[in-house]
Design a protein around this motif. Structure first.
Motif, PDB file in Angstrom:
ATOM      1  N   TYR A 151     -25.284  27.916 -47.626  1.00 40.63           N
ATOM      2  CA  TYR A 151     -24.709  27.499 -46.367  1.00 40.63           C
ATOM      3  C   TYR A 151     -25.712  26.167 -46.137  1.00 40.63           C
ATOM      4  O   TYR A 151     -26.598  26.181 -47.011  1.00 40.63           O
ATOM      5  CB  TYR A 151     -25.168  28.392 -44.944  1.00 40.63           C
ATOM      6  CG  TYR A 151     -26.492  28.948 -44.855  1.00 40.63           C
ATOM      7  CD1 TYR A 151     -27.561  28.309 -44.798  1.00 40.63           C
ATOM      8  CD2 TYR A 151     -26.917  29.990 -45.569  1.00 40.63           C
ATOM      9  CE1 TYR A 151     -28.903  29.065 -44.554  1.00 40.63           C
ATOM     10  CE2 TYR A 151     -27.771  30.854 -45.326  1.00 40.63           C
ATOM     11  CZ  TYR A 151     -29.035  30.014 -44.822  1.00 40.63           C
ATOM     12  OH  TYR A 151     -30.320  30.762 -45.080  1.00 40.63           O
ATOM     13  N   PRO A 152     -25.428  25.034 -45.248  1.00 47.58           N
ATOM     14  CA  PRO A 152     -26.168  23.983 -45.301  1.00 47.58           C
ATOM     15  C   PRO A 152     -27.635  24.163 -44.909  1.00 47.58           C
ATOM     16  O   PRO A 152     -28.071  25.121 -44.100  1.00 47.58           O
ATOM     17  CB  PRO A 152     -25.428  22.985 -44.325  1.00 47.58           C
ATOM     18  CG  PRO A 152     -24.054  23.701 -44.137  1.00 47.58           C
ATOM     19  CD  PRO A 152     -24.314  25.017 -44.458  1.00 47.58           C
ATOM     20  N   SER A 153     -28.508  23.225 -45.260  1.00 46.17           N
ATOM     21  CA  SER A 153     -29.934  23.223 -44.954  1.00 46.17           C
ATOM     22  C   SER A 153     -29.768  22.780 -43.345  1.00 46.17           C
ATOM     23  O   SER A 153     -28.881  22.163 -42.899  1.00 46.17           O
ATOM     24  CB  SER A 153     -30.816  22.368 -45.601  1.00 46.17           C
ATOM     25  OG  SER A 153     -30.514  21.009 -45.262  1.00 46.17           O
ATOM     26  N   ASP A 208     -28.195  23.583 -51.644  1.00 46.93           N
ATOM     27  CA  ASP A 208     -27.905  22.927 -52.962  1.00 46.93           C
ATOM     28  C   ASP A 208     -28.409  21.332 -52.699  1.00 46.93           C
ATOM     29  O   ASP A 208     -27.683  20.577 -52.206  1.00 46.93           O
ATOM     30  CB  ASP A 208     -26.373  22.631 -53.374  1.00 46.93           C
ATOM     31  CG  ASP A 208     -26.108  21.968 -54.766  1.00 46.93           C
ATOM     32  OD1 ASP A 208     -27.165  21.016 -55.091  1.00 46.93           O
ATOM     33  OD2 ASP A 208     -25.316  22.366 -55.306  1.00 46.93           O
ATOM     34  N   ALA A 209     -29.719  21.233 -52.780  1.00 50.22           N
ATOM     35  CA  ALA A 209     -30.689  20.125 -52.460  1.00 50.22           C
ATOM     36  C   ALA A 209     -29.706  18.896 -53.176  1.00 50.22           C
ATOM     37  O   ALA A 209     -29.860  17.638 -52.340  1.00 50.22           O
ATOM     38  CB  ALA A 209     -32.080  20.096 -52.932  1.00 50.22           C
ATOM     39  N   ASP A 210     -29.381  18.891 -54.284  1.00 53.78           N
ATOM     40  CA  ASP A 210     -28.686  17.639 -54.969  1.00 53.78           C
ATOM     41  C   ASP A 210     -27.596  17.351 -54.446  1.00 53.78           C
ATOM     42  O   ASP A 210     -27.466  16.071 -54.158  1.00 53.78           O
ATOM     43  CB  ASP A 210     -28.684  17.915 -56.591  1.00 53.78           C
ATOM     44  CG  ASP A 210     -30.010  18.245 -57.366  1.00 53.78           C
ATOM     45  OD1 ASP A 210     -31.009  17.529 -56.855  1.00 53.78           O
ATOM     46  OD2 ASP A 210     -30.142  19.136 -58.157  1.00 53.78           O
ATOM     47  N   TYR A 211     -26.453  18.187 -54.018  1.00 57.32           N
ATOM     48  CA  TYR A 211     -25.395  18.026 -53.291  1.00 57.32           C
ATOM     49  C   TYR A 211     -25.614  17.450 -52.192  1.00 57.32           C
ATOM     50  O   TYR A 211     -25.088  16.464 -51.515  1.00 57.32           O
ATOM     51  CB  TYR A 211     -24.434  19.058 -53.305  1.00 57.32           C
ATOM     52  CG  TYR A 211     -23.047  18.514 -53.048  1.00 57.32           C
ATOM     53  CD1 TYR A 211     -22.111  18.296 -53.953  1.00 57.32           C
ATOM     54  CD2 TYR A 211     -22.600  18.833 -51.741  1.00 57.32           C
ATOM     55  CE1 TYR A 211     -20.936  17.638 -53.885  1.00 57.32           C
ATOM     56  CE2 TYR A 211     -21.347  18.409 -51.280  1.00 57.32           C
ATOM     57  CZ  TYR A 211     -20.446  18.005 -52.371  1.00 57.32           C
ATOM     58  OH  TYR A 211     -19.214  17.424 -52.058  1.00 57.32           O
ATOM     59  N   GLU A 212     -26.769  17.824 -51.389  1.00 55.72           N
ATOM     60  CA  GLU A 212     -27.073  17.529 -49.993  1.00 55.72           C
ATOM     61  C   GLU A 212     -27.513  15.777 -50.068  1.00 55.72           C
ATOM     62  O   GLU A 212     -27.102  15.047 -49.208  1.00 55.72           O
ATOM     63  CB  GLU A 212     -27.666  18.414 -49.351  1.00 55.72           C
ATOM     64  CG  GLU A 212     -27.322  19.695 -48.970  1.00 55.72           C
ATOM     65  CD  GLU A 212     -28.134  20.428 -47.848  1.00 55.72           C
ATOM     66  OE1 GLU A 212     -29.219  19.982 -47.455  1.00 55.72           O
ATOM     67  OE2 GLU A 212     -27.516  21.514 -47.689  1.00 55.72           O
ATOM     68  N   ALA A 213     -28.244  15.574 -51.137  1.00 56.33           N
ATOM     69  CA  ALA A 213     -28.789  14.257 -51.337  1.00 56.33           C
ATOM     70  C   ALA A 213     -27.636  13.223 -51.451  1.00 56.33           C
ATOM     71  O   ALA A 213     -27.689  12.119 -50.966  1.00 56.33           O
ATOM     72  CB  ALA A 213     -29.870  14.189 -52.279  1.00 56.33           C
ATOM     73  N   GLN A 214     -26.714  13.750 -52.429  1.00 56.73           N
ATOM     74  CA  GLN A 214     -25.420  12.919 -52.518  1.00 56.73           C
ATOM     75  C   GLN A 214     -24.717  12.573 -51.560  1.00 56.73           C
ATOM     76  O   GLN A 214     -24.404  11.457 -51.288  1.00 56.73           O
ATOM     77  CB  GLN A 214     -24.618  13.652 -53.766  1.00 56.73           C
ATOM     78  CG  GLN A 214     -25.230  13.585 -55.186  1.00 56.73           C
ATOM     79  CD  GLN A 214     -24.332  14.650 -56.009  1.00 56.73           C
ATOM     80  OE1 GLN A 214     -23.215  14.748 -55.760  1.00 56.73           O
ATOM     81  NE2 GLN A 214     -25.075  15.201 -56.988  1.00 56.73           N
TER      82      GLN A 214
END
Length: 367
Positions: free
Chosen positions: A293-295, A344-350
């Motif tokens: 789930y999202p942060s 998913d920190a990388d996908y959220e950053a994207q």
């Protein structure tokens, strides 16, 4: 031969009347004509019914389960929220607010307009108390409980303690509501953004987020504090407490804490509940099922994108050395965010980078 006998017999028997053979031929001919016309009519009627049913003009209700018409409409005509906002290239740019750049302005980014749903409320209210079944089951499974409570009863009790209304209005071309979303990244330390952050109309903070002693970098003002029950605390006057619930028990807890005075607020209007349907909308449309789930950072960012005209982001992501930690932690290697496997920190950053490129947010780089 035998084959000729019936013909001869027929001719003899019908030869008694005047003009018999001609009359019999005419009868057979007219029968054939009627059969032919009937066949053509039947084919025409069948094709007509088929084409009408394809267009959805005829509905056999007794064959369809309840709600079938609605689901069929959704499946056949995908309703991409915001798609109707897209303007032709030569159309004058529609303004939804008085800021230089407004979140709601259509036609700036096709990707954003296709995924953005302006009609979904970030706040759980009396009006949207009923969760769609798919949202309810997804939300309940985030933190399964041994003995779940009746969600309806729990919410009705909660909305006796808090108003259960959304305090946020719709777009107003004369308004410029500027919001700062302040994350907890260590990259805030030494960035000196305190004064800039405090200059916004809404300043949204997440979980612990201390400001005392960090005013120069993180600012001193707060209007919205997003928290789990585990990090809940009494807040300063005029700060909205936004509970992010993961289970029915969290709603039972907040109702009890407010009723017993464990949590004290000057006004019950200060308490808002994050809408699980909005939670799932972010998971479906924006983080695209990356991570369980999202942060909380993503939840707050999209909350801002749905209630504000201009959104500025501080304290998100790693620091310049690639370390994930909180700005109040001395040990820069203590951050566990990337190791949990939940987000998913990388996908959220994207996604954040893409929102910045679409000119929907401005990200202030940290140290």
């Amino acid at each position: 031969g035998l084959a000729g006998a019936p013909v001869g017999g027929a001719g003899a028997s019908s030869g008694g009347g005047s003009g018999g053979p001609e009359k019999g031929g005419r009868v057979r001919c007219s029968r054939r004509m009627w059969v032919l016309l009937g066949s053509v009519g039947l084919v025409f009627l069948t094709s007509l019914l088929y084409s009408v049913s394809l267009r959805g003009g005829v509905s056999f209700n007794y064959l369809e389960p309840p709600g079938w018409e609605e689901s069929r409409r959704v499946k056949l005509v995908p309703n991409y929220a915001g798609a109707h906002h897209l303007s032709p290239p030569d159309a004058p740019q529609q303004k939804t607010c008085a800021c230089a750049r407004c979140v709601g302005d259509p036609g700036v980014s096709e990707w954003f307009d296709e995924n953005y749903d302006p009609d979904i409320s970030p706040v759980w209210t009396r009006d949207n108390i009923q969760l769609p079944p798919d949202v309810y089951y997804w939300w309940v499974m985030l933190q399964p409980q041994f003995k779940p409570h009746s969600i309806q009863q729990v919410l009705l009790r909660l909305f006796q303690v808090i108003p259960g209304r959304s305090p946020y209005g719709s777009w107003d071309p004369g308004r410029c509501l500027r919001c700062a979303v302040v994350g907890n990244s260590g990259n805030l330390r030494g960035a000196g953004y305190g004064e800039t952050i405090d200059g916004h109309n809404y300043i949204m903070r997440i979980n612990l987020a201390p400001t005392v002693g960090y005013e120069e970098d993180a600012g001193s003002l707060t209007t919205h504090h997003f928290m789990y029950p585990e990090s809940a605390k009494n807040l300063a006057a005029n700060v909205s407490f936004v509970l992010v619930p993961f289970k029915t028990l969290d709603l039972v807890w907040i109702t009890s804490a407010l009723s017993t005075g464990k949590l004290k607020f000057r006004s019950s209007n200060q308490v808002q509940i994050f809408n699980p349907a909005f939670f799932k909308y972010i998971h479906d449309r924006w983080t695209r099922h990356h991570g369980r789930y999202p942060s909380t950072g993503m939840l707050v960012l999209f909350f801002a994108l749905h209630v504000c005209d201009e959104v500025n982001v501080f304290g998100f992501g790693a620091d310049s050395r690639g370390n994930w930690h909180h700005y109040w932690e001395q040990n820069r290697y203590s951050g566990e965010f990337r190791k949990t496997g939940v987000h998913d920190a990388d996908y959220e950053a994207q996604t954040i980078e893409r929102l910045a490129k679409a000119r929907k947010i401005t990200v202030f780089p940290g140290k």
